[in-house]
Design a protein around this motif. Structure first.
Motif, PDB file in Angstrom:
ATOM      1  N   THR A   1       0.846  -1.187   0.000  1.00 26.74           N
ATOM      2  CA  THR A   1       0.000   0.000   0.000  1.00 26.74           C
ATOM      3  C   THR A   1       0.883   1.240   0.000  1.00 26.74           C
ATOM      4  OG1 THR A   1      -1.729  -1.157   1.205  1.00 26.74           O
ATOM      5  CG2 THR A   1      -1.783   1.258   1.279  1.00 26.74           C
TER       6      THR A   1
ATOM      7  N   SER B   1      -2.354   5.824  -0.848  1.00 25.85           N
ATOM      8  CA  SER B   1      -3.791   5.545  -0.788  1.00 25.85           C
ATOM      9  C   SER B   1      -4.264   4.490  -1.772  1.00 25.85           C
ATOM     10  CB  SER B   1      -4.605   6.831  -1.005  1.00 25.85           C
ATOM     11  OG  SER B   1      -4.131   7.869  -0.192  1.00 25.85           O
ATOM     12  N   ALA B   2      -3.349   3.627  -2.230  1.00 29.69           N
ATOM     13  CA  ALA B   2      -3.731   2.628  -3.223  1.00 29.69           C
ATOM     14  C   ALA B   2      -2.882   1.366  -3.114  1.00 29.69           C
ATOM     15  CB  ALA B   2      -3.597   3.203  -4.624  1.00 29.69           C
TER      16      ALA B   2
ATOM     17  N   THR C   1      -6.947  -2.756  -8.822  1.00 32.22           N
ATOM     18  CA  THR C   1      -6.340  -1.727  -7.968  1.00 32.22           C
ATOM     19  C   THR C   1      -7.426  -1.184  -7.060  1.00 32.22           C
ATOM     20  OG1 THR C   1      -4.711  -1.077  -9.622  1.00 32.22           O
ATOM     21  CG2 THR C   1      -5.208   0.533  -7.926  1.00 32.22           C
TER      22      THR C   1
ATOM     23  N   THR D   1      -8.237   1.995  -4.549  1.00 34.65           N
ATOM     24  CA  THR D   1      -7.803   3.352  -4.221  1.00 34.65           C
ATOM     25  C   THR D   1      -8.829   3.974  -3.299  1.00 34.65           C
ATOM     26  OG1 THR D   1      -6.768   3.578  -6.392  1.00 34.65           O
ATOM     27  CG2 THR D   1      -7.191   5.613  -5.164  1.00 34.65           C
TER      28      THR D   1
END
Length: 114
Positions: free
Chosen positions: A54, A57-58, A110, A112
């Motif tokens: 991580t 923020s993703a 992904t 986010t």
């Protein structure tokens, strides 16, 4: 509605998501608040998700290759807590792809948190 102000908190939320969303599935209908119609037949099976680190923020998972049976149409994906049964957690639509014969579909998800 409160916006999440810090990257630290967004990263913590991404990590929580990854901790729950451990299996991926493909659907013939696009899931949303509830699961769509999961593919069946042939060698199709849910696959374990291997999330990357991580950052910002993703997190992106390693590419997941699914076996898709002949005659199936892939229109969505979803995340579950188990390889069979388990709880549907989240999902979304994909560009619809029909399979006239058995083949493979590669998903690279992904997550986010904004």
């Amino acid at each position: 509605q409160m916006a999440i102000q810090t990257v630290a908190m967004r990263n913590a939320l991404v990590d929580a998501y990854k901790g729950q969303a451990t299996y991926a599935a493909l659907y013939s209908t696009a899931p949303g608040a509830s699961a769509g119609t999961e593919l069946t037949g042939g060698s199709y099976a849910r696959k374990a998700v291997s999330w990357g680190a991580t950052a910002n923020s993703a997190s992106t998972a390693t590419a997941i290759v699914f076996d898709v049976p002949s005659g199936a149409t892939v229109a969505g994906f979803g995340f579950h807590t188990a390889v069979t049964a388990g709880t549907y957690l989240d999902g979304g639509s994909l560009t619809s792809q029909a399979f006239a014969s058995a083949g493979t579909y590669t998903l690279t998800p992904t997550v986010t948190i904004a």
